[in-house]
Design an enzyme around this catalytic site. Structure first.
Site, PDB file in Angstrom:
ATOM      1  N   GLN A 125       2.337  -5.830   5.639  1.00 21.69           N
ATOM      2  CA  GLN A 125       2.509  -5.461   4.253  1.00 21.69           C
ATOM      3  C   GLN A 125       3.902  -5.885   3.804  1.00 21.69           C
ATOM      4  OE1 GLN A 125       1.339  -1.426   3.309  1.00 21.69           O
ATOM      5  NE2 GLN A 125      -0.666  -1.632   4.316  1.00 21.69           N
ATOM      6  N   TYR A 141      -6.200  -9.015  11.390  1.00 19.61           N
ATOM      7  CA  TYR A 141      -4.959  -8.557  12.028  1.00 19.61           C
ATOM      8  C   TYR A 141      -4.880  -9.147  13.419  1.00 19.61           C
ATOM      9  CZ  TYR A 141      -4.062  -5.337   8.225  1.00 19.61           C
ATOM     10  OH  TYR A 141      -3.772  -4.817   6.989  1.00 19.61           O
ATOM     11  N   ASN A 162     -12.219  -1.340  -0.725  1.00 17.20           N
ATOM     12  CA  ASN A 162     -11.499  -1.938   0.395  1.00 17.20           C
ATOM     13  C   ASN A 162     -12.122  -1.453   1.688  1.00 17.20           C
ATOM     14  OD1 ASN A 162      -8.868  -3.036   1.763  1.00 17.20           O
ATOM     15  ND2 ASN A 162      -9.112  -0.945   2.538  1.00 17.20           N
ATOM     16  N   GLU A 163     -12.416  -2.366   2.583  1.00 15.36           N
ATOM     17  CA  GLU A 163     -12.996  -2.010   3.884  1.00 15.36           C
ATOM     18  C   GLU A 163     -14.061  -0.923   3.714  1.00 15.36           C
ATOM     19  OE1 GLU A 163     -10.017  -1.462   6.991  1.00 15.36           O
ATOM     20  OE2 GLU A 163      -9.405  -3.547   6.801  1.00 15.36           O
ATOM     21  N   GLU A 209       0.851  -1.194   0.000  1.00  9.63           N
ATOM     22  CA  GLU A 209       0.000   0.000   0.000  1.00  9.63           C
ATOM     23  C   GLU A 209       0.886   1.244   0.000  1.00  9.63           C
ATOM     24  OE1 GLU A 209      -2.655   0.262   3.372  1.00  9.63           O
ATOM     25  OE2 GLU A 209      -3.867   1.781   2.359  1.00  9.63           O
ATOM     26  N   GLU A 251      -5.853  -9.221   3.765  1.00  7.17           N
ATOM     27  CA  GLU A 251      -4.847  -8.596   4.635  1.00  7.17           C
ATOM     28  C   GLU A 251      -4.784  -9.433   5.895  1.00  7.17           C
ATOM     29  OE1 GLU A 251      -5.582  -4.365   5.280  1.00  7.17           O
ATOM     30  OE2 GLU A 251      -6.194  -4.134   3.184  1.00  7.17           O
TER      31      GLU A 251
HETATM   32  O1  AHR Z   1      -2.795  -2.349   6.264  1.00 12.59           O
HETATM   33  C1  AHR Z   1      -3.159  -1.129   6.845  1.00 12.59           C
HETATM   34  C2  AHR Z   1      -4.641  -0.855   6.746  1.00 12.59           C
HETATM   35  O2  AHR Z   1      -5.333  -1.819   7.465  1.00 12.59           O
HETATM   36  C3  AHR Z   1      -5.245  -0.938   5.365  1.00 12.59           C
HETATM   37  O3  AHR Z   1      -5.097   0.239   4.644  1.00 12.59           O
HETATM   38  C4  AHR Z   1      -6.681  -1.213   5.654  1.00 12.59           C
HETATM   39  O4  AHR Z   1      -7.295  -1.983   4.655  1.00 12.59           O
HETATM   40  C5  AHR Z   1      -6.656  -1.944   6.981  1.00 12.59           C
HETATM   41  O5  AHR Z   1      -7.510  -1.386   7.892  1.00 12.59           O
END
Ligand code: AHR
Length: 474
Positions: free
Chosen positions: A346, A239, A173-174, A26, A290
């Site tokens: 990332q 995450y 995205n999101e 990103e 992600e």
């Molecule tokens: O990876 C960082 C951020 O985490 C991304 O931009 C988003 O998709 C997620 O919330």
């Protein structure tokens, strides 16, 4: 013997698609700019067509089968026309609470060339939040048309006569948050419009829907019932945020992070059931778009409590993070029939990065080594294996494993106890990744954590130190 592993090749999980070893880049912090792209005119850092040479070589070797770009939250502000041709627009680079100057020198042609350099399949995340259906249709046409349309001719004039033939396209995205604050039904309706129009332009593309948590998924998928012909992948993000600071953590924190990595499986299984309910015949894959460890010091925005200062989203990559990765891949292999891709967040300098750079300095993290040790599993057949062990952690068995036709990876999750492990079969080589859980590499000590060859006895036994991982290669 502390652990005996039984391999059960007659109980297959399925094919470990190279797409499960995907990555995510990103325009955030020093990921794309500085970490990957230093520009064609850079005289300080050695580069290949503007991309750091050390990074290109390391990513090829890792390997990097798939790369998603340009976001993340950045995707829903990104206008692809800003990044083509000789004149590039300078915009506000907007993602995750940051505003940076973005000169768009890394655009579509550069990114797709980078994918070629590192051997990755490209995956473009489209802008729904601040873009339009037409804008995204035009991007598909610009990249993929074989015909001499105005957009096709523009691509050729910008240096690429042949179509890029990009297969993977995300619609936002999101979008439940940074991608426009949609409610699930409104997003799904928009998605239906976008996906139909984009597939008219190129029917061969694979479309990715934005998913989220249980409630969103139920409502969004319900609205897509009857329209799943336009859905190929359903995106979720995971995450791992538990377990204290990246380098300072207690025993409880240590185990909490590994447990959270393991719980990813429950979410995949739950999401799979919802997808099958609305699409019983057509297979829609789960795109874990992600995933990775996100420590609080790199959390100026995002899940859980956040740091006070807006930083650059970088965190030290430690041995503990590599162990969490090993646990994650046990899950991904078990769930390989449900997952269609998984992209680590990332790829460089940001969050759970396998590679770090600082000026001309370059080093890889323990997670890089773990991923490299997993090479034999990529494209292999995964199958069930059983671990019988006398050693346990507060969460259960301390020794865990994943087996494929390419080899076996065994993890000792215990914080203090070593284990003598037995694995049947014959192997051409074996590698061990072992270091203190908080150990990391750095510019000054790039080889502090790195794999060493592992010797197996004739009976197939070896000692697995606490908090370590071994891969036995067929
Ligand atoms: O990876 C960082 C951020 O985490 C991304 O931009 C988003 O998709 C997620 O919330």
């Amino acid at each position: 013997m502390d652990a005996v592993i039984t391999l059960l090749p007659d109980e297959p999980y399925g094919h470990v698609s190279p797409r499960l070893y995907g990555h995510f880049a990103e325009h955030l912090g020093r990921c794309c700019y500085d970490g990957l792209w230093v520009g064609r005119d850079n005289v300080e850092v050695e580069h290949v067509d503007g991309f750091r040479k050390d990074v290109v070589e390391a990513l090829r070797a890792m390997p990097t089968p798939l790369l998603r770009w340009p976001g993340g939250c950045y995707a829903d502000h990104y206008h692809w026309r800003d990044g083509i041709g000789p004149e590039r627009a300078v915009r506000l680079g907007l993602s995750c609470g940051r505003q940076v100057l973005d000169d768009n020198t890394l655009g579509t042609h550069e990114f797709l060339h980078f994918c070629q350099l590192i051997g990755a399949e490209p995956y473009l995340a489209g802008n729904m939040g601040s873009g339009s259906v037409q804008e995204l249709c035009d991007w598909v046409e610009y990249c993929n048309t074989k015909l001499p349309t105005t957009l096709g001719k523009e691509r050729a004039a910008n240096g690429h006569t042949r179509p890029f033939d990009v297969k993977l396209w995300g619609v936002g995205n999101e979008n439940w948050g940074c991608g426009g604050n949609y409610d699930p039904e409104s997003y799904a309706l928009e998605y239906r419009r976008y996906s139909m129009m984009m597939q008219h332009v190129d029917p061969s593309i694979e479309m990715v829907v934005c998913g989220h948590d249980r409630t969103w998924n139920q409502r969004c998928l319900e609205k897509l019932r009857g329209y799943t012909g336009f859905v190929d992948h359903y995106s979720i993000h995971r995450y791992w945020i538990e377990g204290g600071h990246g380098t300072e953590f207690s025993e409880t924190d240590y185990y909490a992070l590994l447990a959270e990595a393991e719980r990813t499986e429950e979410f995949i299984v739950e999401t799979r059931a919802m997808i099958e309910d609305v699409s019983p015949k057509k297979r829609i894959g789960i795109a874990l778009d992600e995933w990775g460890v996100w420590h609080p010091e790199a959390r100026t925005w995002g899940p859980g409590p956040v740091a006070e200062e807006i930083g650059d989203y970088s965190q030290a990559g430690t041995m503990r993070d590599a162990l969490a990765t090993a646990v994650g891949f046990e899950v991904f292999h078990r769930q390989c029939a449900s997952l269609s891709m998984a992209n680590l967040a990332q790829i460089v300098n940001v969050l759970h990065a396998p590679i770090m750079t600082e000026g001309t300095a370059f080093w890889v993290t323990p997670t890089y080594h773990l991923l490299r040790m997993h090479r034999p599993h990529i494209g292999a057949q995964a199958y069930r294996c059983e671990v019988e062990t006398t050693i346990s952690t507060p969460q259960g068995a301390a020794i865990s494993a994943t087996a494929t036709s390419g080899g076996v990876t065994v993890t000792n999750r215990h914080l203090t106890q070593a284990a003598v492990v037995q694995v049947p079969g014959s192997y051409s080589e074996a590698w061990l990744l072992s270091a203190e859980p908080s150990a990391q590499n750095s510019a000054a000590h790039p080889d502090n954590v790195s794999p060493t060859p592992l010797k197996l006895s004739v009976e197939g036994t070896f000692e697995l130190p606490p908090h370590s991982v071994a891969t036995l290669v067929r």
